[in-house]
Design an enzyme around this catalytic site. Structure first.
Site, PDB file in Angstrom:
ATOM      1  CB  THR A 157       1.246 -19.438  -1.273  1.00 60.79           C
ATOM      2  OG1 THR A 157       1.954 -19.705  -2.480  1.00 60.79           O
ATOM      3  CG2 THR A 157       0.072 -20.410  -1.153  1.00 60.79           C
ATOM      4  CG  HIS A 158       5.300 -17.163  -0.061  1.00 58.36           C
ATOM      5  ND1 HIS A 158       6.261 -17.048   0.915  1.00 58.36           N
ATOM      6  CD2 HIS A 158       5.007 -18.490  -0.143  1.00 58.36           C
ATOM      7  CE1 HIS A 158       6.553 -18.241   1.401  1.00 58.36           C
ATOM      8  NE2 HIS A 158       5.793 -19.134   0.778  1.00 58.36           N
TER       9      HIS A 158
ATOM     10  CB  SER B 157     -11.908  10.063   0.637  1.00 64.52           C
ATOM     11  OG  SER B 157     -11.002  11.144   0.529  1.00 64.52           O
ATOM     12  CB  SER B 158     -12.599  14.437   4.083  1.00 63.83           C
ATOM     13  OG  SER B 158     -11.169  14.472   4.065  1.00 63.83           O
TER      14      SER B 158
END
Length: 472
Positions: free
Chosen positions: A189-190, A320-321
């Site tokens: 939580t948070h 990703s390239s």
């Protein structure tokens, strides 16, 4: 040089392509509104054609067109409906962004149906004989009652698949929840460590909210079943023969397969498009919940080595390239973007629905474009997410158990026994010393070992020992 023909409307002569199956008012719309290059969705065209067919049936029953005219109109419509949908844009080329109320769209349909009917009868396109687009195809109707009716029918058709996909992805989450019902983990939580729970509980909650979304969309669909057709231009029924609505609705129900009723107040159905907003708002709820779930899944699958890595998503494409071997949560990222689009469409619908003035809301073409587009995007996104992300989702049990055993908030279960302040001090010490709560309790002799083991039992900590209201 392209051949052309001349037609006329109430404003004068119009030149249009010789072989066009539309007429003068459609050509004016093409000239006036070269806006987006997007035309009406097939579901809207199909709905309009079915409405025109049912109207021809009702008009014959009411004695305002002949049997031969009814047959020509309905044969023409059947021919158009039998064509591949890929051919419809050349027949119905009016831009989605057009004049208010959808007059151009309605006349486009009227003109095409009339020309197909006249071709069947052996006359040329544009002859308006024996079938006239206004006098026969549009008889007993106005754009003001026919367009919102067609929109409702289109949404009823297109949302069928949406409800199926919402329920299907909810079922997929429910299945995963069942598989993982006994896997302990740390809640958060948070975005901070919280009490222990089970993965099945977390995933089961996703299933529950999506099940509810399916129910809410089904309820919104029911609001679309009330039709204002027969209200004519302002809801007063001017030029609509007695018995028209009663003859039309059963036939329209037969053609669409949907249970349909007449709106109890035809003036209200002309002034207000609240049912469209109701449906759109349920799409907004779905999008908000779905994007929240995608955000969670992206966090839970972050890694693989420096993130949470509690879940592993199926790999669908390189991420990703420049970074070799990197794999991203591509499907969930797509769904997030789709949800943002749906939320934007809902805002457009909200603005359009509140923009009605006096006896008519003229912003219906935007409502149609936005709701139908959002429905399609939502349906396809759910299907893709289910098949390419959820069904192949894998739980990393070792990582889950590590977090379960490491969370300092396991101490919450000790608070009723030791009190809040003593427990808080234990948590602070555990974090600072990198030692477990259980070890500190034993060292300090705060709780007998047997009782401590019972309190910190994983089933007790996650509510499994007491059962749960909903099976996961």
């Amino acid at each position: 040089m392209t051949k052309s023909r001349l037609e006329h409307d109430s404003l004068g002569q119009v030149e249009l392509p010789h072989d066009a199956m539309y007429g003068a008012q459609t050509q004016r719309a093409l000239t006036n509104f070269p806006i987006s290059g997007q035309t009406a969705r097939p579901s809207l065209i199909r709905a309009y054609l079915r409405l025109k067919s049912a109207a021809a049936h009702a008009n014959f029953r009411c004695g305002v067109i002949s049997r031969s005219q009814e047959r020509l109109i309905r044969r023409a419509i059947d021919e158009i409906l039998g064509m591949p949908e890929t051919e419809w844009p050349r027949l119905f080329p009016v831009d989605a962004y057009q004049a208010g109320a959808g007059t151009s769209q309605n006349m486009n349909v009227n003109e095409v149906v009339a020309n197909f009917a006249n071709r069947i009868a052996g006359t040329k396109a544009g002859s308006n004989s024996p079938i006239h687009p206004n006098d026969h195809v549009n008889r007993s109707q106005s754009t003001n009652d026919s367009y919102p009716t067609a929109l409702r029918l289109a949404l009823l058709e297109s949302s069928q698949s949406l409800v199926v996909e919402v329920n299907a992805i909810a079922k997929a989450f429910r299945k995963k929840a069942g598989q993982w019902r006994d896997l302990p983990k740390s809640a958060r939580t948070h975005l901070q460590d919280a009490v222990p729970m089970r993965l099945g509980q977390e995933i089961g909650a996703y299933a529950t909210v999506l099940e509810r979304c399916g129910e809410w969309i089904a309820q919104a669909r029911d609001e679309l079943r009330e039709l204002g057709i027969g209200g004519s231009a302002a809801g007063t029924g001017l030029t609509v023969p007695k018995g028209f609505i009663q003859a039309l609705l059963p036939e329209l129900t037969r053609l669409t397969g949907e249970k349909l009723t007449s709106a109890p107040d035809l003036c209200e159905s002309m002034q207000s498009q609240a049912p469209i907003l109701y449906y759109s708002s349920m799409l907004r709820v779905l999008a908000a919940q779905l994007t929240r779930i995608c955000n969670d899944l992206r966090l839970l699958s972050s890694g693989p080595l420096t993130g949470l890595a509690e879940l592993t998503l199926p790999s669908v494409q390189p991420g990703s390239s420049i970074m070799p071997g990197k794999v991203n949560p591509s499907i969930l990222e797509m769904v997030n973007q789709a949800c943002f689009s749906i939320l934007g469409h809902d805002h457009a619908v909200t603005m359009a629905v509140q923009a009605g003035q006096l006896e008519l809301n003229v912003m219906m073409p935007l409502m149609a474009f936005s709701t139908l587009e959002a429905t399609t995007v939502a349906t396809n996104s759910l299907l893709t997410m289910r098949m390419k992300a959820i069904e192949g989702l894998v739980a990393n049990e070792e990582r889950l158990r590590h977090y379960f055993e490491s969370t300092p908030q396991i101490a919450t279960a000790l608070s009723p026994k030791l009190g809040y302040e003593v427990t808080a001090a234990l948590v602070s010490e555990a974090i600072a010393s990198h030692r477990s709560i259980a070890a500190l309790v034993r060292e300090k002799g705060l709780i007998p070992d047997r009782e401590l083991r019972a309190i910190l039992d994983s089933r007790t900590l996650t509510g499994a020992a007491n059962g749960s209201r909903r099976r996961t």
